[in-house]
Write a protein that holds these residues in place. Structure first.
Motif, PDB file in Angstrom:
ATOM      1  N   ILE A  25       0.872  -1.183   0.000  1.00  0.00           N
ATOM      2  CA  ILE A  25       0.000   0.000   0.000  1.00  0.00           C
ATOM      3  C   ILE A  25       0.899   1.219   0.000  1.00  0.00           C
ATOM      4  O   ILE A  25       1.651   1.439   0.961  1.00  0.00           O
ATOM      5  CB  ILE A  25      -0.925   0.013   1.229  1.00  0.00           C
ATOM      6  N   PRO A  26       0.889   2.030  -1.035  1.00  0.00           N
ATOM      7  CA  PRO A  26       1.793   3.191  -1.089  1.00  0.00           C
ATOM      8  C   PRO A  26       1.587   4.123   0.100  1.00  0.00           C
ATOM      9  O   PRO A  26       0.455   4.363   0.529  1.00  0.00           O
ATOM     10  CB  PRO A  26       1.409   3.874  -2.406  1.00  0.00           C
ATOM     11  N   SER A  27       2.682   4.642   0.620  1.00  0.00           N
ATOM     12  CA  SER A  27       2.592   5.531   1.784  1.00  0.00           C
ATOM     13  C   SER A  27       1.746   6.765   1.479  1.00  0.00           C
ATOM     14  O   SER A  27       1.058   7.285   2.360  1.00  0.00           O
ATOM     15  CB  SER A  27       3.994   5.941   2.240  1.00  0.00           C
ATOM     16  N   LEU A 179      -4.088   8.258  14.349  1.00  0.00           N
ATOM     17  CA  LEU A 179      -4.150   7.610  13.043  1.00  0.00           C
ATOM     18  C   LEU A 179      -3.961   6.103  13.168  1.00  0.00           C
ATOM     19  O   LEU A 179      -2.971   5.641  13.736  1.00  0.00           O
ATOM     20  CB  LEU A 179      -3.076   8.196  12.120  1.00  0.00           C
ATOM     21  N   ASP A 180      -4.912   5.348  12.668  1.00  0.00           N
ATOM     22  CA  ASP A 180      -4.882   3.878  12.592  1.00  0.00           C
ATOM     23  C   ASP A 180      -5.096   3.188  13.928  1.00  0.00           C
ATOM     24  O   ASP A 180      -5.895   2.267  14.036  1.00  0.00           O
ATOM     25  CB  ASP A 180      -3.582   3.378  11.959  1.00  0.00           C
ATOM     26  N   CYS A 195      -3.555  15.246  25.493  1.00  0.00           N
ATOM     27  CA  CYS A 195      -4.277  14.847  24.276  1.00  0.00           C
ATOM     28  C   CYS A 195      -5.631  15.538  24.122  1.00  0.00           C
ATOM     29  O   CYS A 195      -6.130  15.662  23.001  1.00  0.00           O
ATOM     30  CB  CYS A 195      -4.496  13.330  24.266  1.00  0.00           C
ATOM     31  N   GLY A 196      -6.251  15.954  25.220  1.00  0.00           N
ATOM     32  CA  GLY A 196      -7.609  16.478  25.120  1.00  0.00           C
ATOM     33  C   GLY A 196      -8.567  15.373  24.698  1.00  0.00           C
ATOM     34  O   GLY A 196      -8.401  14.214  25.067  1.00  0.00           O
ATOM     35  N   LYS A 197      -9.534  15.720  23.872  1.00  0.00           N
ATOM     36  CA  LYS A 197     -10.491  14.721  23.389  1.00  0.00           C
ATOM     37  C   LYS A 197      -9.840  13.896  22.290  1.00  0.00           C
ATOM     38  O   LYS A 197      -9.302  14.427  21.321  1.00  0.00           O
ATOM     39  CB  LYS A 197     -11.752  15.396  22.861  1.00  0.00           C
ATOM     40  N   LEU A 198      -9.892  12.569  22.436  1.00  0.00           N
ATOM     41  CA  LEU A 198      -9.241  11.669  21.485  1.00  0.00           C
ATOM     42  C   LEU A 198     -10.215  11.176  20.420  1.00  0.00           C
ATOM     43  O   LEU A 198     -11.341  10.763  20.724  1.00  0.00           O
ATOM     44  CB  LEU A 198      -8.674  10.458  22.225  1.00  0.00           C
ATOM     45  N   TYR A 199      -9.757  11.209  19.168  1.00  0.00           N
ATOM     46  CA  TYR A 199     -10.471  10.585  18.053  1.00  0.00           C
ATOM     47  C   TYR A 199      -9.569   9.499  17.467  1.00  0.00           C
ATOM     48  O   TYR A 199      -8.339   9.622  17.495  1.00  0.00           O
ATOM     49  CB  TYR A 199     -10.781  11.590  16.952  1.00  0.00           C
ATOM     50  N   LEU A 200     -10.176   8.462  16.904  1.00  0.00           N
ATOM     51  CA  LEU A 200      -9.426   7.413  16.213  1.00  0.00           C
ATOM     52  C   LEU A 200      -9.964   7.296  14.793  1.00  0.00           C
ATOM     53  O   LEU A 200     -11.176   7.208  14.599  1.00  0.00           O
ATOM     54  CB  LEU A 200      -9.572   6.074  16.938  1.00  0.00           C
ATOM     55  N   VAL A 201      -9.057   7.298  13.787  1.00  0.00           N
ATOM     56  CA  VAL A 201      -9.498   7.207  12.398  1.00  0.00           C
ATOM     57  C   VAL A 201      -8.807   6.051  11.682  1.00  0.00           C
ATOM     58  O   VAL A 201      -7.641   5.749  11.925  1.00  0.00           O
ATOM     59  CB  VAL A 201      -9.263   8.525  11.638  1.00  0.00           C
ATOM     60  N   ASP A 202      -9.554   5.428  10.785  1.00  0.00           N
ATOM     61  CA  ASP A 202      -9.071   4.331   9.944  1.00  0.00           C
ATOM     62  C   ASP A 202      -8.374   4.931   8.726  1.00  0.00           C
ATOM     63  O   ASP A 202      -8.971   5.719   7.992  1.00  0.00           O
ATOM     64  CB  ASP A 202     -10.278   3.486   9.525  1.00  0.00           C
ATOM     65  N   ILE A 203      -7.107   4.562   8.506  1.00  0.00           N
ATOM     66  CA  ILE A 203      -6.387   5.090   7.340  1.00  0.00           C
ATOM     67  C   ILE A 203      -6.130   4.017   6.281  1.00  0.00           C
ATOM     68  O   ILE A 203      -5.361   4.244   5.341  1.00  0.00           O
ATOM     69  CB  ILE A 203      -5.071   5.766   7.760  1.00  0.00           C
ATOM     70  N   GLY A 204      -6.747   2.847   6.431  1.00  0.00           N
ATOM     71  CA  GLY A 204      -6.646   1.817   5.409  1.00  0.00           C
ATOM     72  C   GLY A 204      -5.593   0.759   5.642  1.00  0.00           C
ATOM     73  O   GLY A 204      -5.261  -0.004   4.727  1.00  0.00           O
ATOM     74  N   ILE A 205      -5.060   0.657   6.848  1.00  0.00           N
ATOM     75  CA  ILE A 205      -4.093  -0.397   7.165  1.00  0.00           C
ATOM     76  C   ILE A 205      -4.851  -1.689   7.482  1.00  0.00           C
ATOM     77  O   ILE A 205      -5.808  -1.673   8.259  1.00  0.00           O
ATOM     78  CB  ILE A 205      -3.210   0.022   8.359  1.00  0.00           C
TER      79      ILE A 205
END
Length: 242
Positions: A25-27, A179-180, A195-205
């Motif tokens: 998967i290209p960076s 990220l991820d 960190c404050g409020k934490l979010y988690l996102v899917d980056i395709g790994i």
């Protein structure tokens, strides 16, 4: 719901490396996913009439910031980018930097004297391993005392991703977009406060890379919990004794 894993700095970096080298998967594809997901969250936080300054360090966290700038530009006319070390950019960051130049997004190598409504911290991310000093320390201190909203991408710059300790000085974020996977340092020591409020996102790994890890910690969600139905006339001894 996207599965939430917590990893050390080393494991998170190894997973990212395996996605690129083993799964081909290209960076730049992973970077674009990260920027798209981060931009979506930023748009929930920031009004379009607010000014935004994106701080980009000399690595792929900085490249994420440049990609985010490109995506936010059409909706946020008062957007500015700081890129202190152009000569030390990673290869991916050079590509992202060329794109923001082509789009005429304003940038400089120094933090402007004016105060912005929102600062997006893309200085060091998950890769920091030494104390922050000098120019970057001054920049972080100025941003922390600005009373503006601060959004960190992946990690607040200056927080050790594994221990949560402050490395010299650190961004005190209102929001952190991880990220991820979550990073262990986001939950330990000073990391949690910064960190404050934490979010988690899917980056395709691929998820298999997380599942194969020996040191993984998974945060349970509703889909992971399976409690049997209990009859209405049950009492405490129905289910055994301890």
């Amino acid at each position: 719901m996207y599965p939430a894993f917590i990893h050390t700095q080393t494991t998170a970096r190894n997973i990212d490396h395996a996605a690129i080298k083993t799964y081909q998967i290209p960076s730049l594809i992973l970077m674009e996913h990260a920027a798209l997901k981060s931009a979506e969250i930023i748009e929930q936080i920031a009004n379009t009439n607010q000014s935004i300054c994106i701080l980009c360090g000399p690595g792929n966290n900085g490249a994420d910031g440049l990609a985010i700038a490109r995506l936010l530009q059409p909706k946020y006319p008062n957007l500015y980018v700081v890129v202190p070390e152009i000569k030390k950019m990673s290869e991916d960051e050079k590509i992202q930097f060329q794109m923001i130049q082509n789009l005429k997004i304003p940038f400089s190598q120094n933090l402007p004297n004016v105060t912005y409504d929102i600062y997006i911290d893309c200085l060091f991310g998950n890769g920091l391993s030494r104390d922050i000093t000098g120019f970057y320390k001054t920049m972080i201190q100025n941003v922390n005392t600005s009373h503006s909203t601060i959004i960190s991408i992946d990690m607040p710059s200056g927080i050790d991703s594994t221990t949560g300790n402050v490395l010299g000085c650190a961004i005190h974020a209102d929001y952190t977009i991880s990220l991820d996977c979550y990073k262990q340092g986001q939950w330990l020591n000073e990391g949690k406060n910064h960190c404050g409020k934490l979010y988690l996102v899917d980056i395709g790994i691929p998820q298999i890379l997380h599942q194969k890890c020996m040191d993984k910690i998974k945060i349970l969600n509703e889909e992971d919990i399976h409690l049997p139905n209990r009859p209405l006339n049950a009492h405490k001894s129905t289910f055994g004794k301890a």
